[in-house]
Design an enzyme around this catalytic site. Structure first.
Site, PDB file in Angstrom:
ATOM      1  N   ASP A  31       0.801  -1.222   0.000  1.00  0.00           N
ATOM      2  CA  ASP A  31       0.000   0.000   0.000  1.00  0.00           C
ATOM      3  C   ASP A  31       0.832   1.269   0.000  1.00  0.00           C
ATOM      4  O   ASP A  31       0.377   2.305  -0.494  1.00  0.00           O
ATOM      5  CB  ASP A  31      -0.963  -0.018   1.185  1.00  0.00           C
ATOM      6  CG  ASP A  31      -2.052  -1.064   0.998  1.00  0.00           C
ATOM      7  OD1 ASP A  31      -2.578  -1.162  -0.119  1.00  0.00           O
ATOM      8  OD2 ASP A  31      -2.360  -1.794   1.947  1.00  0.00           O
TER       9      ASP A  31
ATOM     10  N   TYR B 286     -10.321  -0.513   1.929  1.00  0.00           N
ATOM     11  CA  TYR B 286      -9.786  -0.517   3.291  1.00  0.00           C
ATOM     12  C   TYR B 286      -9.427   0.884   3.769  1.00  0.00           C
ATOM     13  O   TYR B 286      -9.018   1.741   2.982  1.00  0.00           O
ATOM     14  CB  TYR B 286      -8.527  -1.384   3.376  1.00  0.00           C
ATOM     15  CG  TYR B 286      -8.761  -2.757   3.974  1.00  0.00           C
ATOM     16  CD1 TYR B 286      -9.139  -2.899   5.305  1.00  0.00           C
ATOM     17  CD2 TYR B 286      -8.613  -3.906   3.218  1.00  0.00           C
ATOM     18  CE1 TYR B 286      -9.350  -4.152   5.864  1.00  0.00           C
ATOM     19  CE2 TYR B 286      -8.825  -5.163   3.760  1.00  0.00           C
ATOM     20  CZ  TYR B 286      -9.191  -5.279   5.087  1.00  0.00           C
ATOM     21  OH  TYR B 286      -9.407  -6.514   5.632  1.00  0.00           O
ATOM     22  N   GLU B 287      -9.554   1.081   5.089  1.00  0.00           N
ATOM     23  CA  GLU B 287      -8.999   2.249   5.775  1.00  0.00           C
ATOM     24  C   GLU B 287      -7.942   1.772   6.763  1.00  0.00           C
ATOM     25  O   GLU B 287      -8.087   0.713   7.379  1.00  0.00           O
ATOM     26  CB  GLU B 287     -10.077   3.012   6.559  1.00  0.00           C
ATOM     27  CG  GLU B 287     -10.715   4.158   5.811  1.00  0.00           C
ATOM     28  CD  GLU B 287     -11.783   3.686   4.837  1.00  0.00           C
ATOM     29  OE1 GLU B 287     -12.190   4.477   3.986  1.00  0.00           O
ATOM     30  OE2 GLU B 287     -12.211   2.514   4.923  1.00  0.00           O
TER      31      GLU B 287
END
Length: 743
Positions: free
Chosen positions: A345, A429-430
């Site tokens: 990420d 997603y967070e």
């Protein structure tokens, strides 16, 4: 790794920055760790554009290049000593960009620009084996390509979708590619949104469609459609088990308050964080933070998001730099193309680029100070990312407490913390990242995972070994989230040593352990770069020490310690592409020797990578040795969660919280939080229906519970004063003194 440009601009890395002779006393210059200003950003942009008069540039990143460590350390030391003639290092911008030539060819390039002189001091063309991170523009282009692709539309037409549903895609990194494949690919996971709600925020993840469009990023064309397996345990790796009405067995999965089937709770009353006198921290230059003896700088860049620099406590240095270096999310579904499903990420996308604009009263509570970030548009213009970092204080329970059972006096302090927080959203997603400082000299790095689990379609009534069915037709695939935090310590100075401490059984013996109750605390110096795995059974901790600074009481070197969290490491087979791409995720701690520009646990380039190159495994493989009197060491802490999804994680998962903690170990001569005031909180009150009671708290004005039998407080025995008369506890207390004698 790179093919150097034919430009006459210097390509030697020793010339990254102007020669030290160019340094000048420039008191009005921004601090070397303050982000570029919009004006500096524009100066760097214009300097780069003017050096390519015949080509089109597409900007990916433009941000402050931190000065070389040796140079910056000299500045920081002079600053701490109060020098009035600081030698500011040059302000340098790093630019990452594509050069689009007239023939349509692309070159990914990087450059360094001296902002003051508007000179390009270095640049390189990156070999096509290495692919840069994705940008939002590329993801938008992917969605536009899908919308215009007949190949994609024909694939959608194969399904009998409910009326009123709208097909949407989530762009994803392609994962690894074959060594012979020089293309840059983008893929997307497909879903359908129930358009009958007339609400663009309606949750599309509840309706997964089993296809993946694949885009050739440079041509802008969808080149193929990957079909996905939807079978269950008995189907193995088989494809084509779904029916055309692939969504008929799926259900709504709404989380928006206005679309929930159940009413919101009505019995939750406000809980407010009120600071009538304002916060106890101060912020200068939008980067310098001072709070409770702590002093440090906050930086921000497109890859790491918030970074912390030059950390001192009461004037003593603790950390040079700390940041979240990388995280990988490998998925455990072996049915192609899911074997490639693995995100990095920070390397593939960038935490700073994905940072949320935080909302007052929502993401952080209390009296908040926000900091902005500076990003770049594709044309190179500055883009101010508002409120990407929030700074606030929070109460985390009791800090320390003791009750003297002889005198009934209790002293208790609260554990107030300072939080530096940023939040990123990566499609579904967070992640919430926080650097937390406490009043006792501790630092915590906290990660919270939330958002929506990545899901695919599964046939009605089936279950799978590769994930959990969280709703009808919705399979949440098994996966892991593995983080790496990079810690560049400066414990009482720049030269530190690393020691592994373990607590081990000591065999019973007549000489040193006749009764078998002793154990041995073993100290093992780290003599060379290496990896280390957590060992909770031996209480393994990593001590970052300064051998030249000795605690006067313990006679040990001052230190900060890290107890590596014993979380599960990467589960993929060592020979798998997933494992080769993320060697950093195979051990809990890596210890390396500092080199400038080595920030990335998985290497600088993770997009389309086949293996980790230039990451911590390669750093360790150099075999660097450490001077045990102190050296420039870096600690990389790896931790995370193995996420086998629960039904309760759907449709939005509650936060999963993990910490790493840095704590002083013989750094101080006593508890550094002894001077925290023990003040009663006057806004606290009794809940309705409570009986009025006289409670003990904080400063000892009141009595504690005096039931000696159950609490061992207020016991009947008196103290003995040598060469004097015995005093009972009551007498000692009535005289207003503590009985300092032999009990």
């Amino acid at each position: 790794m790179v093919a150097l440009s034919s430009s006459p601009v210097a390509s030697d890395k020793s010339l990254f920055l102007p020669h030290p002779s160019k340094l000048a006393t420039r008191p009005m210059d921004p601090h070397p760790l303050v982000q570029l200003t919009v004006e500096e950003h524009e100066a760097a942009r214009q300097a780069l554009l003017s050096s390519y008069p015949d080509d089109l540039l597409q900007f990916r990143s433009l941000f402050l290049e931190e000065p070389p460590k040796a140079q910056l350390q000299r500045f920081l030391e002079a600053e701490r000593e109060g020098s009035t003639r600081l030698q500011h290092p040059p302000r340098v911008a790093r630019v990452q960009y594509d050069v689009v030539h007239k023939n349509g060819a692309h070159d990914y390039s990087e450059a360094l620009i001296d902002v003051a002189s508007a000179e390009v001091t270095w640049r390189q063309i990156v070999d096509s084996d290495y692919q840069p991170s994705f940008t939002m523009d590329e993801f938008v282009a992917f969605q536009d390509a899908c919308a215009s692709s007949h190949l994609y539309k024909d694939a959608i037409a194969e399904f009998d979708l409910p009326k009123g549903f709208i097909v949407t895609t989530d762009p994803w990194p392609y994962g690894s590619r074959d060594s012979s494949d020089m293309h840059r690919w983008t893929v997307g996971l497909c879903y359908a949104r129930d358009g009958r709600h007339n609400n663009e925020d309606s949750n599309h993840y509840g309706y997964p469609i089993p296809i993946i469009p694949v885009l050739d990023t440079h041509t802008g064309k969808i080149v193929r459609i990957d079909r996905l397996a939807t079978g269950g345990k008995r189907d193995g790796l088989a494809y084509g088990t779904h029916k055309p009405n692939v969504l008929d067995h799926c259900n709504p999965a709404e989380y928006l308050p206005e679309l929930l089937e159940e009413p919101l709770r009505q019995d939750l009353k406000p809980l407010n964080v009120i600071q009538p006198d304002g916060p106890s921290f101060s912020v200068t230059d939008n980067s310098l933070i001072e709070w409770q003896k702590w002093k440090f700088r906050v930086g921000f860049n497109p890859r790491e998001g918030a970074t912390i620099h030059d950390v001192t406590y009461d004037g003593r240095s603790v950390i040079y730099r700390i940041s979240v270096s990388e995280m990988t999310v490998p998925y455990a579904d072996p049915r192609p193309p899911f074997h490639k499903k693995q995100a990095f990420d920070f390397g593939d996308g960038g935490a700073g680029r994905a940072a949320n604009n935080l909302e007052l009263g929502c993401d952080c509570l209390g009296v908040i100070k926000y900091l902005d970030g500076l990003l770049v548009k594709s044309n190179g213009e500055a883009s101010v990312a508002k409120n990407v970092i929030c700074i606030h204080e929070q109460d985390n329970g009791i800090g320390w407490k003791h009750s003297n059972f002889r005198t009934d006096r209790a002293v208790v302090t609260r554990n107030r913390e300072l939080v530096i927080q940023f939040i990123i959203t990566l499609a579904n997603y967070e992640y919430i990242f926080a650097y937390i400082f406490d009043q006792a000299g501790g630092i915590t790095v906290e990660t919270r995972a939330t958002g929506i689990v990545s899901v695919v379609n599964i046939d009605a009534g089936k279950t799978s070994d590769y994930g959990n069915v969280v709703a009808p037709g919705v399979l949440a695939q098994n996966h892991q989230h593995i983080f790496c935090v990079r810690i560049d310590p400066a414990v009482d100075g720049a030269s530190n040593a690393v020691v592994i401490e373990e607590s081990l059984p000591l065999p019973m013996n007549s000489a040193t352990n006749p009764f078998g109750n002793a154990y041995n605390v073993q100290q093992t110096p780290v003599l060379n770069s290496k990896w280390i795995d957590a060992s909770p059974m031996t209480n393994l901790n990593i001590k970052m020490t300064n051998p030249k600074s000795i605690n006067p009481h313990s006679k040990k070197p001052v230190a900060y310690k890290l107890i590596p969290p014993a979380t599960q490491l990467l589960l993929a087979d060592p020979d798998s592409v997933q494992a080769k791409r993320a060697r950093f995720a195979q051990h809990h701690v890596w210890v390396t020797k500092f080199r400038d520009n080595e920030y990335w646990a998985a290497g600088e380039f993770t997009t389309h990578s086949e293996e980790e190159r230039g990451g911590v495994a390669d750093m360790v493989a150099r075999g660097d040795t450490f001077d045990q009197e102190g050296d420039d060491v870096v600690i990389w802490s790896v931790f995370g969660l193995t996420h086998n999804p629960r039904v309760e994680d759907w449709p939005v998962m509650p936060v999963e919280i993990h910490h790493i903690k840095l704590r002083p170990a013989d750094f101080f001569t006593k508890n550094p939080a002894l001077d925290v005031p023990a003040n009663r909180n006057l806004t606290s009150c009794l809940a309705p229906g409570s009986e009025p009671v006289k409670v003990a708290c904080c400063n000892g004005d009141d009595e504690v519970q005096r039931d000696a039998a159950s609490h061992l407080q207020g016991g009947p025995a008196g103290d003995i004063v040598p060469n004097g008369e015995a005093k009972t506890n009551g007498e000692a207390k009535s005289n207003g003194v503590a009985a300092n004698g032999i009990s």
